[in-house]
Structure formats: C-alpha cells, structure tokens
Motif scaffolding. Structure first.
Motif, PDB file in Angstrom:
ATOM      1  N   ASP A 170      -4.303   5.284   4.547  1.00 16.26           N
ATOM      2  CA  ASP A 170      -5.418   4.370   4.779  1.00 16.26           C
ATOM      3  C   ASP A 170      -6.760   4.977   4.380  1.00 16.26           C
ATOM      4  OD1 ASP A 170      -3.907   2.261   5.672  1.00 16.26           O
ATOM      5  OD2 ASP A 170      -4.024   2.833   7.784  1.00 16.26           O
ATOM      6  N   LYS A 172      -7.075   4.956   0.487  1.00 18.22           N
ATOM      7  CA  LYS A 172      -6.307   3.908  -0.203  1.00 18.22           C
ATOM      8  C   LYS A 172      -6.964   3.417  -1.498  1.00 18.22           C
ATOM      9  CE  LYS A 172      -8.193   0.102   2.591  1.00 18.22           C
ATOM     10  NZ  LYS A 172      -7.825  -0.990   3.523  1.00 18.22           N
ATOM     11  N   ASN A 173      -8.242   3.670  -1.677  1.00 17.72           N
ATOM     12  CA  ASN A 173      -8.932   3.236  -2.895  1.00 17.72           C
ATOM     13  C   ASN A 173      -9.116   4.353  -3.925  1.00 17.72           C
ATOM     14  OD1 ASN A 173      -9.318   0.524  -2.002  1.00 17.72           O
ATOM     15  ND2 ASN A 173     -11.019   1.223  -0.711  1.00 17.72           N
ATOM     16  N   GLN A 179       0.843  -1.205   0.000  1.00 13.35           N
ATOM     17  CA  GLN A 179       0.000   0.000   0.000  1.00 13.35           C
ATOM     18  C   GLN A 179       0.869   1.242   0.000  1.00 13.35           C
ATOM     19  OE1 GLN A 179      -3.193   0.108   2.935  1.00 13.35           O
ATOM     20  NE2 GLN A 179      -2.975   2.333   3.084  1.00 13.35           N
ATOM     21  N   GLN A 232      -2.638  -5.801  -7.376  1.00 11.88           N
ATOM     22  CA  GLN A 232      -2.666  -5.182  -6.043  1.00 11.88           C
ATOM     23  C   GLN A 232      -3.896  -5.647  -5.281  1.00 11.88           C
ATOM     24  OE1 GLN A 232      -0.212  -3.047  -5.019  1.00 11.88           O
ATOM     25  NE2 GLN A 232      -1.099  -2.662  -3.007  1.00 11.88           N
TER      26      GLN A 232
END
Length: 424
Positions: free
Chosen positions: A390, A393-394, A386, A421
């Motif tokens: 957080d 993260k998308n 990553q 990923q």
C-alpha cells in the motif's frame, strides 16, 4: 655485475625526475614537501616503469636522508627491523616499499608506530588500486598519489640524458641513434621508461661498431632489442580494469574502432576470459531490451569462443563487438532494478498485500491470506489487482525507452496495462 641502465639513471634529486609534473614540478605537492623538508609517508600507484622508485630515490636524495628499498612480498620482518635500527641511529630513513599491497599484518603492525613517529618515511609502490587493495590502517597514515605512463617526450628526455651521461649512462661510447629509432623507442613502450632504457642499453652493447668507431643504432636494432612490453592490463593490476572500462564505454558510445582497439589489448595479453565476461555484461546492461537478440547472439559467441579458443576466437569476438556497437541501446533494465533496490534501501515500503501472501499451509485463511485473483481465469489472462504494498503502490521503476522495436512494443503494452490498472 653491472647494474641495468634504468637503475643507474635513477634521479638523485627532484629536478631530475622526468614526467609526473603534477606531483614534482615546482609548486606541486611532492616538490613542496621536499622544499619545506616536511616529508610525509605516501603511496605511489601506477603501471610499471612510470617512475615510482625514481620519485622515492629523488625525494631521499633531495632531503639527504638514507634511502632503502624493500619488497613487501619477499623481504622479511627482520629486514624491516634492520631499517628501523638504522632510522634510530640516523634520525630518519626513507623506505621505498615495493608491492605494498602485499604487506602482511605482522609487518604492518611493526611499521605503524615508526610511521607515526616519523622515524621512517614510507614510500609505498603498487600497480594496484590502493583504495581497494591496501589496508585502511596504512592508507590512513599515508597520502596517495597516482603516477601515469610517461609521455613520449618525457622518455626522449631520459633517453638523451642517458646517451650523454658519461658517468652513469652510455656517454663513454660514441653512439649515433637514428631519429626513426628514437621515435620507435619513445613511442612503443606504452610510457614505460624502464623498458625503453634497458632496450637502448642492450642495443648499444650488442651492435658492432662501424669502421669509424661509432655505434650506429638504427630502427632495426631497436626493434630487435626492445623486449615485448608486458601489457599494462595484467589481470592483477588496476590498469586491467581501466581497459575493460574503456571497452564498455566505447561500445556504449557506439565507437566500433575504439572498442576493437581495447578488445585487441585484452586479446594480446591473452585475457580472453575477462573480455568475454564483460561482453556478456554489456549485452544486457547497455543494449538490453532495445535488442534482446544481440544479447542472445553474444551468449552464443562466448560459447563458441570457449569451444575454439584463440586465435580463432577473435572472429566471433569481433563480430559481437561490431554488432553491440552499432545496435540500438537501452539501459532501462538496469535502471529499473537500481530504482527498485534504492526503494528497498530506504525502507518504509510496507507489507506485502494479504492476497499475495503464501496460502500453501493450514490456517492461511485465518491469517487473511485471501482475495487473490488468478489472472489466467480472466480474458486475455489479465485482471486488475494491486501487487505493490500500500505504501508504495504508485511506485514506477521501469521507464521504457524507444530505441528498438522490441522495447517499443514493450512500452506500448506497459502503458496499456498501467492505464487499465488505473481505471479499476
């Protein structure tokens, strides 16, 4: 000394203004002000010779107020004080203030209370965008109106009026203006009435009379007397940026002929620097990843232009414009960075993951800066881990397009990496 024809033919009432019908026609804003005798200060902006001073003169004439003209750059605060004293005596003065974008703070501070009280009706004139170049204090006390280059039929109306007017115009002389000469006069000045009228006067004064006593103005006479029009895209004017904008939008729209037209305007004005800078922007913003080689060739062409100068620089510029117009296009790069920037502006994007933080100092491990996997230590120099914080993260900022082989290959690799990923 006799005043120029364009000066003598300035309108003295609102009905005499040619063009700008969106402002001065019956029922439109400036006409309503004059009719209601409720004048307010305003700023008129647009190219030279389009009627800014004429509108101010007509407003003053229609309202019967005293009319004074000053220049914000060259006239002093003392000149403003003289106008203010006149306003105290007469009640109201219409002040035409040319180059209002160059009004300094001392003059501005002197004017503001007079605008508030209505003693001075300010009509500022500028060729520059007032939303950029005029102080907020002045803008907040004025209405802003844009004036446009006159249409050819508007210029023809003014020319014929000048030929017939025996008091202020050229009507005392028997002038015959050929149709071809009239057409050239009304179409060749880019909507600048001042240039057209002054060229007409020069032609009339310098052409010998015929045996019948007439002044016969032919096309060749007007061509000889029409001074070369100062191109509207001068470097300090708003129109300069309009030409650059039109150039970029034409290339973006793949219209070769339009793009060459706007480039020629810039070249004729001698402004090669703005043109080449904009071509570099276009190459990366509009062609981008669809054809990176075109961007590289644009850089090379600009370097060549710097070396050889005009007029030969026109050649690499033309080649570049044609290629950029006809190239596949993609704005995925600028869209991606804009999307990432918008996320930053909105905030709440979280902390950098601990394993990505700097470890080049003692105590990094104690702070938890551990866990980073070095991609070159893994097969194909890639490992799933990553990288975004957080909370986001998308997020996905880059959205590849399919308009060129290079970006098609990037898109395929991008999708493979994202799929790998997600499997981890």
């Amino acid at each position: 000394m006799q005043q120029p024809l364009a000066y003598r033919m300035r309108p003295t009432k609102i009905e005499e203004i040619v063009g700008q019908k969106d402002l001065v026609a019956p029922g439109k804003i400036i006409n309503r002000m004059v009719t209601a005798k409720l004048l307010s200060s305003m700023i008129l902006y647009g190219p030279p010779g389009t009627g800014k001073t004429s509108i101010a003169s007509a407003i003053a004439g229609s309202s019967k107020y005293a009319f004074r003209i000053l220049n914000a750059a060259t006239d002093t605060k003392k000149d403003l004080q003289i106008v203010a004293e006149e306003a105290k005596l007469s009640g109201t003065v219409v002040l035409m203030l040319d180059e209002i974008h160059r009004l300094d703070k001392a003059k501005q501070d002197f004017l503001l209370p007079l605008l508030e009280s209505g003693q001075i009706i300010l009509i500022g004139a500028t060729t520059e965008n007032p939303y950029i170049n005029i102080s907020p204090a002045i803008r907040s006390r004025t209405q802003i109106f844009q004036v446009h280059p006159l249409e050819s039929h508007d210029i023809e109306t003014a020319v014929m009026r000048a030929l017939q007017d025996k008091e202020k115009g050229l009507g005392q002389e028997p002038i015959q203006l050929d149709q071809a000469a009239l057409n050239f006069l009304t179409h060749s000045t880019n909507g600048d009435l001042r240039s057209a009228l002054n060229a007409l006067e020069l032609a009339a004064k310098s052409t010998p009379k015929t045996n019948t006593g007439k002044i016969h103005l032919q096309l060749a006479d007007i061509e000889a007397c029409l001074q070369k029009k100062a191109l509207t895209q001068d470097k300090n004017g708003d129109a300069h940026y309009n030409v650059l904008s039109a150039l970029q939008k034409s290339i973006r729209g793949s219209d070769v002929n339009a793009a060459l037209h706007y480039a020629a305007r810039l070249l004729e004005s001698g402004d090669i620097n703005s043109l080449t800078r904009r071509l570099l922007v276009i190459a990366y913003e509009d062609i981008g990843l669809a054809n990176p080689a075109a961007a590289a060739r644009t850089v090379s062409a600009v370097t060549t232009c710097d070396r050889i100068g005009l007029p030969e620089a026109r050649i690499p510029i033309a080649d570049t414009i044609i290629e950029l117009c006809l190239s596949p296009k993609s704005n995925s790069g600028i869209q991606a960075i804009q999307a990432a920037t918008e996320r930053i502006k909105h905030g709440d994007y979280g902390e950098i993951p601990a394993h990505l933080r700097d470890t080049h100092f003692q105590g990094a491990k104690q702070l938890g800066h551990v866990g980073y996997q070095y991609p070159h230590d893994f097969p194909n120099d890639w490992v799933a881990q990553q990288y975004l914080p957080d909370r986001i993260k998308n997020d996905q900022y880059y959205k590849p397009k399919q308009n060129g082989k290079f970006e098609q290959a990037l898109a395929l690799q991008y999708q493979k990496l994202r799929a790998a990923q997600r499997k981890e």
